[in-house]
Motif scaffolding. Structure first.
Motif, PDB file in Angstrom:
ATOM      1  N   THR A 171       0.828  -1.213   0.000  1.00 49.71           N
ATOM      2  CA  THR A 171       0.000   0.000   0.000  1.00 49.71           C
ATOM      3  C   THR A 171       0.856   1.253   0.000  1.00 49.71           C
ATOM      4  O   THR A 171       0.578   2.209  -0.743  1.00 49.71           O
ATOM      5  N   ALA A 172       1.909   1.266   0.838  1.00 51.33           N
ATOM      6  CA  ALA A 172       2.782   2.436   0.919  1.00 51.33           C
ATOM      7  C   ALA A 172       3.518   2.667  -0.389  1.00 51.33           C
ATOM      8  O   ALA A 172       3.648   3.808  -0.860  1.00 51.33           O
ATOM      9  N   THR A 173       4.000   1.591  -1.020  1.00 46.89           N
ATOM     10  CA  THR A 173       4.696   1.718  -2.303  1.00 46.89           C
ATOM     11  C   THR A 173       3.745   2.175  -3.396  1.00 46.89           C
ATOM     12  O   THR A 173       4.086   3.026  -4.223  1.00 46.89           O
ATOM     13  N   SER A 174       2.528   1.626  -3.386  1.00 50.69           N
ATOM     14  CA  SER A 174       1.526   2.022  -4.368  1.00 50.69           C
ATOM     15  C   SER A 174       1.181   3.505  -4.234  1.00 50.69           C
ATOM     16  O   SER A 174       1.011   4.200  -5.243  1.00 50.69           O
ATOM     17  N   ALA A 175       1.111   3.989  -3.000  1.00 53.66           N
ATOM     18  CA  ALA A 175       0.812   5.412  -2.776  1.00 53.66           C
ATOM     19  C   ALA A 175       2.000   6.288  -3.154  1.00 53.66           C
ATOM     20  O   ALA A 175       1.843   7.302  -3.840  1.00 53.66           O
ATOM     21  N   THR A 176       3.197   5.898  -2.729  1.00 55.60           N
ATOM     22  CA  THR A 176       4.396   6.690  -3.034  1.00 55.60           C
ATOM     23  C   THR A 176       4.671   6.717  -4.529  1.00 55.60           C
ATOM     24  O   THR A 176       5.089   7.749  -5.067  1.00 55.60           O
ATOM     25  N   ALA A 177       4.430   5.601  -5.205  1.00 54.58           N
ATOM     26  CA  ALA A 177       4.633   5.528  -6.650  1.00 54.58           C
ATOM     27  C   ALA A 177       3.427   6.043  -7.424  1.00 54.58           C
ATOM     28  O   ALA A 177       3.376   5.914  -8.645  1.00 54.58           O
TER      29      ALA A 177
END
Length: 581
Positions: A171-177
């Protein structure tokens, strides 16, 4: 002098660690009532310590002018928090100072959160003043944001039923990316605190941590070193080193203003959400998500929700935000500059400015390619999907809006106003093509970029005409741009091919079309899915995480940072032709 400097740094580190520990505990753990007494002591002590230290830095004889300016701004901010807190307590006093203080304490705490973020940006500046490699720092900043977001999402107050490490990292990677692929329901599985973390992540991920760092450097008037200007020159696509920090400031302000205006229009369009608080947060969340091309929604079914799929007014607002974010500040700034010159010439006929070259070739390529892709995509979906998801829209305007929204959102935004399972196979394949192209350079979107696609296409015609250069009007495209375009295309296809192969191994239960769609969506940071994301195996999730991350930062940037030769001596070997065709 050196001893004082060392002691000062120790105090700064201690206060920063104390501040982040306090904020994590306060926001991340809902059961704070058992620690009310401790927090009643800790919060004022922390605030007064920060004020005392900044007073010391401001009055210190050894402090530089930059440090004094920063300390002065910090003092104004911290003092303002105290004043606002006192006013809030007096205004909302309910017979008990303790109860009123704990109810209104968020004024100070959100202020301290902003203060910590400014401290973090100064730490980033310190790091890249020591380590001179823009590409690695760019990649590293995204990695650190994603890891910090993972930790924050694992806090008890961020989710309703807890979260595993892999799901938090995804989730964090999807949001940051700024991708938007989800393994959990953002609306139901995350609390308002968790949703706010996700929103902050895709806001920072969309604009870039180094852009925010430069913004605060300009905001605090602390100046910029030559190294910082070099970093930002490549990231922002600017040539003039003297205006780099001002451009970074303009990017952040321009983005926040556009998001604020978009949030107001989205708020005015909402009918299905009655609560003022819910409507306000919904509008802000989706305005930022749209401009950053993130695709996250706090509606469980996205914009396909019964109250939103026929809200064409809101969809047009979201589309405009997506397109503006996908074009980037450079294109908007160039266009605004042209409009200024145009009106100046309109009212000053005796002293006209030469405006033929105001619009750059890059801007022309981006705008023409973007318009072409939107128009062709809209037309294609109007034809191919007439009997599927367009059938439930009874008016011609509704069908046109839905088809155009699908065309716009396919190029890295990731919102859906339709049921993805209703797409025809030709529609899915064409959407994959749009996802692969993506948005424009120096924007919030992903993909190989519109300019890469345009240059590669024009190069085909140049070769067919036996021309050694791509010529557009009276301009010639630089060879370096052509070489970079084909390098990006090769890397993207290799990465996507490897991703498809790995997911077929780790998740054999899905079809090739489903997996291909997922991989293209992840690498191009789109966020659309045919519904397989939550069902991916753990190895499959790691594959998608890497695809999203490398798709956002650009593998070419990472390779340049690792492989770039510091030896700038120019030489050429004898030329020899290779048989190609």
């Amino acid at each position: 002098m050196q001893q004082k400097f060392t002691r000062s740094n120790i105090i700064v580190w201690f206060l920063d660690l104390f501040l982040i520990a306090f904020l994590v505990f306060d926001f991340g753990f809902q059961n704070f009532k058992d620690f009310r007494t401790y927090k009643l002591i800790a919060l004022p002590v922390l605030l007064l310590s920060l004020i005392a230290f900044n007073i010391h830095k401001y009055r210190s004889f050894n402090s530089t002018l930059k440090i004094k300016k920063t300390a002065r701004v910090n003092l104004v901010l911290l003092s303002l928090l105290i004043v606002l807190e006192i006013i809030s307590i007096i205004t909302n006093y309910q017979g008990s100072f303790l109860d009123t203080f704990f109810k209104e304490r968020y004024i100070i705490e959100y202020g301290l959160l902003f203060y910590f973020f400014t401290r973090l940006t100064f730490l980033m500046r310190r790091i890249y003043s020591i380590y001179f490699n823009p590409a690695i720092l760019f990649v590293g900043s995204f990695a650190l944001i994603a890891l910090a977001g993972t930790f924050l999402l694992m806090l008890p107050a961020a989710t309703t039923h807890g979260i595993t490490f892999i799901d938090a990292l995804f989730t964090a990677t999807s949001a940051t990316a700024v991708t938007g692929l989800i393994v959990l329901d953002t609306a139901k599985d995350f609390t308002p605190f968790g949703q706010t973390i996700i929103m902050v992540l895709f806001q920072i991920g969309g604009l870039g941590m180094l852009t925010f760092t430069s913004f605060f450097a300009y905001f605090f008037k602390s100046g910029a070193s030559f190294k910082e200007s070099l970093y930002m020159k490549d990231i922002l696509g600017q040539e003039n080193l003297n205006s780099i920090m001002r451009v970074a400031m303009s990017i952040v302000v321009f983005s926040l203003v556009l998001e604020a205006v978009g949030a107001l229009f989205i708020y005015s369009s909402l009918q299905g959400i009655d609560s003022y608080k819910d409507r306000g947060f919904f509008a802000v969340f989706h305005a930022i998500s749209a401009y950053c091309n993130a695709g996250f929604s706090i509606s469980s079914t996205g914009l396909y929700d019964e109250s939103l799929r026929f809200n064409y007014y809101m969809q047009w607002v979201v589309m405009i935000l997506i397109v503006m974010g996908g074009l980037g500040y450079n294109i908007a700034s160039n266009f605004i500059q042209y409009v200024k010159h145009f009106f100046y010439n309109l009212f000053n006929k005796n002293n006209k400015k030469f405006i033929s070259r105001v619009i750059t070739l890059n801007t022309k390529i981006v705008i023409y390619t973007t318009i072409l892709l939107i128009v062709v995509g809209t037309g294609f979906f109007l034809i191919s999907e007439q009997e599927t998801f367009l059938s439930e829209h009874k008016t011609l305007f509704g069908k046109f809006t839905t088809a155009m929204f699908s065309s716009v959102t396919s190029r890295t935004a990731g919102f859906n106003t339709i049921d993805m399972s209703n797409f025809t196979v030709p529609g899915i394949l064409f959407m994959i093509f749009l996802m692969w192209i993506g948005a424009s350079p120096a924007s919030t979107g992903g993909g190989i970029k519109t300019t890469t696609f345009a240059i590669a296409t024009l190069n085909i015609f140049s070769i067919a005409r036996d021309k050694s250069n791509i010529e557009i009007g009276t301009r010639r495209v630089a060879k370096e741009s052509v070489l970079r375009a084909f390098a990006i295309i090769s890397i993207s296809l290799a990465s996507i091919g490897l991703g498809i192969l790995l997911l077929l191994i780790f998740n054999p239960q899905f079809t090739l079309l489903e997996i291909a769609f997922e991989v293209f969506s992840a690498f191009s940071t789109v966020g659309l899915s045919l519904g397989i994301t939550p069902e991916l195996s753990e190895p499959g999730k790691y594959v998608v995480i890497f695809l999203m991350f490398f798709g956002r930062i650009g593998l070419i940037n990472l390779m340049i940072g690792i492989l770039k030769n510091v030896n700038t001596t120019e030489y050429t070997y004898p030329k020899e032709n290779i048989l190609i065709n």
